[in-house]
Design a protein around this motif. Structure first.
Motif, PDB file in Angstrom:
ATOM      1  N   VAL A  25       2.466 -21.794 -38.592  1.00  0.00           N
ATOM      2  CA  VAL A  25       3.432 -21.819 -37.388  1.00  0.00           C
ATOM      3  C   VAL A  25       3.019 -20.680 -36.450  1.00  0.00           C
ATOM      4  O   VAL A  25       3.309 -20.710 -35.409  1.00  0.00           O
ATOM      5  CB  VAL A  25       5.071 -21.629 -38.002  1.00  0.00           C
ATOM      6  N   ALA A  26       2.197 -19.752 -36.720  1.00  0.00           N
ATOM      7  CA  ALA A  26       1.721 -18.858 -36.026  1.00  0.00           C
ATOM      8  C   ALA A  26       0.523 -18.203 -36.371  1.00  0.00           C
ATOM      9  O   ALA A  26       0.392 -17.391 -37.107  1.00  0.00           O
ATOM     10  CB  ALA A  26       2.760 -17.570 -36.149  1.00  0.00           C
ATOM     11  N   PRO A  27      -0.674 -18.870 -36.017  1.00  0.00           N
ATOM     12  CA  PRO A  27      -1.976 -18.430 -36.367  1.00  0.00           C
ATOM     13  C   PRO A  27      -2.243 -17.027 -35.953  1.00  0.00           C
ATOM     14  O   PRO A  27      -2.093 -16.697 -34.858  1.00  0.00           O
ATOM     15  CB  PRO A  27      -2.813 -19.519 -35.656  1.00  0.00           C
ATOM     16  N   ASN A  28      -2.883 -16.132 -36.880  1.00  0.00           N
ATOM     17  CA  ASN A  28      -3.143 -14.934 -36.672  1.00  0.00           C
ATOM     18  C   ASN A  28      -2.181 -14.035 -36.016  1.00  0.00           C
ATOM     19  O   ASN A  28      -2.783 -13.111 -35.337  1.00  0.00           O
ATOM     20  CB  ASN A  28      -4.684 -14.944 -35.873  1.00  0.00           C
ATOM     21  N   LEU A  29      -0.973 -14.406 -36.006  1.00  0.00           N
ATOM     22  CA  LEU A  29       0.066 -13.521 -35.347  1.00  0.00           C
ATOM     23  C   LEU A  29      -0.078 -12.088 -35.704  1.00  0.00           C
ATOM     24  O   LEU A  29       0.201 -11.300 -34.913  1.00  0.00           O
ATOM     25  CB  LEU A  29       1.405 -13.988 -35.703  1.00  0.00           C
ATOM     26  N   LEU A  30      -0.174 -11.835 -37.204  1.00  0.00           N
ATOM     27  CA  LEU A  30      -0.051 -10.282 -37.208  1.00  0.00           C
ATOM     28  C   LEU A  30      -1.375  -9.607 -37.389  1.00  0.00           C
ATOM     29  O   LEU A  30      -1.511  -8.432 -37.511  1.00  0.00           O
ATOM     30  CB  LEU A  30       0.445 -10.139 -38.968  1.00  0.00           C
ATOM     31  N   GLY A  31      -2.587 -10.253 -37.270  1.00  0.00           N
ATOM     32  CA  GLY A  31      -3.512  -9.688 -37.411  1.00  0.00           C
ATOM     33  C   GLY A  31      -4.146  -9.629 -38.749  1.00  0.00           C
ATOM     34  O   GLY A  31      -3.580 -10.043 -39.640  1.00  0.00           O
ATOM     35  N   THR A  32      -5.116  -8.887 -39.095  1.00  0.00           N
ATOM     36  CA  THR A  32      -5.849  -8.774 -40.499  1.00  0.00           C
ATOM     37  C   THR A  32      -4.878  -7.794 -41.362  1.00  0.00           C
ATOM     38  O   THR A  32      -4.391  -6.968 -41.040  1.00  0.00           O
ATOM     39  CB  THR A  32      -6.983  -8.193 -40.555  1.00  0.00           C
ATOM     40  N   ILE A  33      -4.373  -8.783 -42.333  1.00  0.00           N
ATOM     41  CA  ILE A  33      -3.427  -8.078 -43.429  1.00  0.00           C
ATOM     42  C   ILE A  33      -4.224  -7.324 -44.560  1.00  0.00           C
ATOM     43  O   ILE A  33      -5.121  -8.106 -44.965  1.00  0.00           O
ATOM     44  CB  ILE A  33      -2.536  -9.158 -44.187  1.00  0.00           C
ATOM     45  N   TRP A  55       7.339  -8.687 -34.515  1.00  0.00           N
ATOM     46  CA  TRP A  55       7.560  -9.899 -33.919  1.00  0.00           C
ATOM     47  C   TRP A  55       8.922 -10.317 -34.422  1.00  0.00           C
ATOM     48  O   TRP A  55       9.153 -10.240 -35.624  1.00  0.00           O
ATOM     49  CB  TRP A  55       6.373 -10.931 -34.194  1.00  0.00           C
ATOM     50  N   MET A  56       9.742 -11.027 -33.524  1.00  0.00           N
ATOM     51  CA  MET A  56      11.054 -11.770 -34.008  1.00  0.00           C
ATOM     52  C   MET A  56      10.814 -13.426 -33.742  1.00  0.00           C
ATOM     53  O   MET A  56      10.235 -13.520 -32.581  1.00  0.00           O
ATOM     54  CB  MET A  56      12.143 -11.155 -33.427  1.00  0.00           C
ATOM     55  N   THR A  63       8.951 -20.125 -32.831  1.00  0.00           N
ATOM     56  CA  THR A  63       8.602 -19.523 -31.723  1.00  0.00           C
ATOM     57  C   THR A  63       8.779 -18.026 -31.999  1.00  0.00           C
ATOM     58  O   THR A  63       9.834 -17.446 -32.950  1.00  0.00           O
ATOM     59  CB  THR A  63       9.493 -19.602 -30.454  1.00  0.00           C
ATOM     60  N   TRP A  64       8.010 -17.136 -31.569  1.00  0.00           N
ATOM     61  CA  TRP A  64       7.943 -15.653 -31.675  1.00  0.00           C
ATOM     62  C   TRP A  64       7.781 -14.836 -30.407  1.00  0.00           C
ATOM     63  O   TRP A  64       7.260 -15.178 -29.590  1.00  0.00           O
ATOM     64  CB  TRP A  64       6.613 -15.456 -32.434  1.00  0.00           C
ATOM     65  N   THR A 314      -1.886 -15.051 -40.416  1.00  0.00           N
ATOM     66  CA  THR A 314      -1.194 -16.501 -40.048  1.00  0.00           C
ATOM     67  C   THR A 314      -0.190 -16.434 -40.914  1.00  0.00           C
ATOM     68  O   THR A 314      -0.274 -16.247 -41.806  1.00  0.00           O
ATOM     69  CB  THR A 314      -2.285 -17.675 -40.415  1.00  0.00           C
ATOM     70  N   ILE A 315       0.840 -17.063 -40.206  1.00  0.00           N
ATOM     71  CA  ILE A 315       2.340 -17.191 -40.739  1.00  0.00           C
ATOM     72  C   ILE A 315       2.588 -18.562 -40.998  1.00  0.00           C
ATOM     73  O   ILE A 315       2.216 -19.542 -40.256  1.00  0.00           O
ATOM     74  CB  ILE A 315       3.554 -16.601 -39.885  1.00  0.00           C
ATOM     75  N   TYR A 316       2.976 -19.052 -42.521  1.00  0.00           N
ATOM     76  CA  TYR A 316       3.059 -20.302 -42.932  1.00  0.00           C
ATOM     77  C   TYR A 316       4.176 -20.696 -43.306  1.00  0.00           C
ATOM     78  O   TYR A 316       5.129 -19.394 -43.697  1.00  0.00           O
ATOM     79  CB  TYR A 316       2.140 -20.624 -44.068  1.00  0.00           C
TER      80      TYR A 316
END
Length: 663
Positions: A25-33, A55-56, A63-64, A314-316
């Motif tokens: 739902v949010a590809p690469n949103l957080l950057g490298t974990i 991010w919220m 949506t973010w 990426t958030i799944y």
């Protein structure tokens, strides 16, 4: 033989089937974990995720919106913890603790520790605990971070979890002895060490705050100082003893764990997410992403909606618990509300003090169903006000305070509505009664004066009186106005003797002068312009001089009107001449001059347009400049020698000055 082949095909396809139930739902949103970075949590309908930024998402990850505005170029966020949808904490790898009170729009650092690894709110937004991990302490505050205390519990303290009331669990210990659970019931003032121990490097755990005897702990075993295996520990007696789960390799568990009402979820490094529906006895793979060790990027919003991130950030999301939906179960049992109807015996006048009455909510199951919204509806909803709300969720012993003060007479119909996140709605009728009261208020209109030094007549009108009454009012006015008194329609002076002060006058309109719902008199002012400004006049502090007035009349708010003087070019020149017999003047020096001049002004001319023309009237150049009282530098470049005219257009009028430029 064919049956065995089908079984093998089915088993081989099972992971792909489970993976298909998770959608990015949010590809690469957080950057490298990376190791010990990244976190996901949820509170009051808001999903939060963080690494270097926060991010919220208000819609479970669809949506973010970016909310973190602090530079963490050399640091990472390791955990978020929220008390409500607006108040939360962010812990960083290098030990900073930030607090927000405006839904993550701004953040303030409230604590600097050796390593802020976990944080929790204990019963209120001001009671905060920080697990410092390598610092070996629990740091706690009872005033939102203004002052702090620290209690040493062990060499490492990686986990702190809130319980209902003033309680909390913390995991603490040493590499040699493992970690024990420590429990406090007094907001961190004292701690009790429980005898059960888990292996060292158990840096993740969770507890149902309403069933505090059931604790879960994930041993990542990245350090290999105990038995060399990763395991999930469970305790059914609040940390008195522990049961060790199936042993896995050292690089199996990531450390992320999350509870729902029906299941426990843990994340692995490369095998996706595991789920247990029997309190940790057995575990089922449900697909989804893996993540690096010592991360916290898994959260179960409920038993079916689970959010997780992988090492790319990426958030799944799965909406059906990874393909095997769990049936919803009631979030509470035997919820009762008392009383069933409010204000049934209350009959009030508007002048009476507001009546405040409570609603009590009680439930036998402490599972804290979250609140979506609460409000007042109905034809007379403005007569009621929620004085004290239920915050965030039902705890089982909650109350709401509602006040009633009628604006009119007769039955005042309304309802208090409480809506839970699961859609359950409770409607409590509000049935107060209003005594007969008449609403009265002062009114007036704006006034425009078309001559300098003209008189403004501000109407004085009282609306709503059923009968003539003596009335008192206060007239507040701009000190730049010249107040010349208030008078009735018959010319009677209305100003009360000895009750005039700078900028206000108390007036009294007797019964004989009151006109019902029309103009009873005028407040008069002599008006001189002050630039383009209109002047404010307020009529308020109304009293009806009748001993029974408090229960006969409801007095409205005051009225504010504008008195606008004449406007136009040069109006202030005329005003200053009429009032002070002075004209503002301008002088240019040196004249003749080279290319640098001074404009000397006897008054502030304000923002001005300066135009230079030659002797034939041709435009040479134009510029804007603020001209203040005193000397004002004027630089003129690239104009050859000759005779010119300097035209200055300002709020004070137009001035034309001859100017000679020499080489």
């Amino acid at each position: 033989m064919s049956i065995r082949i089908l079984v093998i095909i089915f088993l081989l396809s099972l992971p792909s089937f489970l993976e298909a139930q998770w959608q990015p739902v949010a590809p690469n949103l957080l950057g490298t974990i990376k190791f010990e970075t990244g976190t996901i949590t949820h509170k009051s309908g808001i999903l939060w995720a963080a690494n270097k930024l926060v991010w919220m998402s208000p819609d479970s990850g669809t949506t973010w919106v970016q909310r973190f505005n602090i530079n963490l170029a050399n640091d990472d966020i390791v955990e978020l913890s929220f008390y409500s949808d607006s108040i939360g904490l962010a812990c960083t790898h290098q030990g900073s603790v930030f607090r927000t009170t405006d839904q993550g729009n701004t953040w303030k650092e409230i604590r600097r520790t050796s390593s802020a690894y976990s944080a929790a709110f204990i019963g209120s937004p001001d009671n905060i605990m920080i697990a410092t991990r390598s610092g070996g302490t629990i740091d706690y505050t009872n005033d939102g971070g203004m002052t702090w205390n620290a209690t040493a519990l062990g060499k490492v303290v990686p986990i702190v979890k809130a319980l209902i009331g003033g309680g909390a669990y913390a995991f603490a210990g040493t590499s040699a002895g493992g970690l024990n659970v420590f429990k406090t019931l007094d907001y961190g003032a004292t701690w009790q060490q429980l005898p059960g121990a888990v292996d060292f490097d158990t840096y993740a755990g969770d507890v149902n705050p309403c069933a505090p005897d059931r604790i879960y702990a994930v041993n990542e075993e990245q350090t290999s100082v105990s038995d060399g295996f990763g395991e999930i520990f469970t305790s059914a007696d609040g940390g008195q003893s522990w049961t060790k789960g199936t042993q896995q390799s050292r690089t199996y568990y990531s450390g992320s764990i999350s509870l729902s009402s029906q299941a426990v979820f843990v994340q692995t490094i490369s095998k996706g997410v595991l789920r247990s529906t029997d309190q940790g006895t057995s575990w089922q793979p449900i697909g989804g992403p893996g993540a690096p060790s010592d991360t916290k990027v898994l959260f179960a919003i409920n038993s079916n909606i689970i959010i997780a991130a992988d090492n790319t950030g990426t958030i799944y999301r799965t909406m059906n618990s990874g393909g095997d939906s769990l049936l919803n179960v009631p979030k509470y049992t035997d919820l009762s509300i008392n009383p069933a109807k409010l204000f049934t015996t209350d009959s009030l006048a508007n002048c009476d003090p507001a009546k405040i009455r409570p609603l009590f909510f009680s439930s036998q199951l402490c599972s804290q169903p979250e609140i979506d919204t609460q409000y007042i509806i109905g034809p007379d909803s403005l007569d009621y006000k929620i004085v004290k709300e239920i915050k965030d969720s039902l705890s089982g012993f909650d109350s709401v305070l509602i006040s009633f003060r009628p604006r009119s007479s007769g039955p005042q119909t309304g309802s208090y509505v409480l809506v839970l996140k699961d859609g359950t709605k409770f409607i409590i009728p509000l049935a107060g009664f209003g005594k007969s009261i008449v609403f009265v208020e002062p009114t007036s209109v704006d006034v425009t004066v078309d001559t300098i030094g003209g008189t403004a007549y501000v109407p004085l009108q009282i609306n709503g009186l059923p009968n003539t009454e003596s009335v008192e009012l206060t007239v507040h006015y701009d000190s730049k106005l010249q107040y010349t008194g208030s008078y009735s329609l018959l010319g009677t002076a209305l100003d009360k003797p000895n009750e005039q002060w700078s900028g206000r006058s108390r007036i009294s309109i007797p019964t004989s002068e009151i006109q019902l719902d029309t103009i009873s008199g005028f407040a008069t002012f002599t008006v001189f312009p002050d630039g383009d400004t209109c002047f404010k006049v307020t009529i308020d502090s109304m009293n009806v001089l009748n001993p029974s007035a408090p229960c006969l009349y409801a007095i409205g708010n005051g009225v504010e009107i504008n008195i606008c003087p004449p406007k136009g070019c040069g109006i202030m020149i005329l005003t200053n001449y009429m009032r002070y017999q002075t004209f503002p003047t301008l002088f240019l020096s040196p004249n003749p001059g080279y290319h640098e001049f001074n404009i000397a002004a006897t008054k502030d001319f304000g923002e001005s347009t300066i135009t230079i023309v030659d002797e034939l009237g041709r435009l040479i150049t134009t510029k804007k400049q603020t001209i203040k009282q005193g000397k004002n530098s004027l630089s003129i470049e690239n104009i050859r020698a000759g005779k010119y005219y300097l035209k200055i257009v300002s709020p004070m009028g137009i001035r034309v000055l001859p100017m000679i430029i020499v080489e």
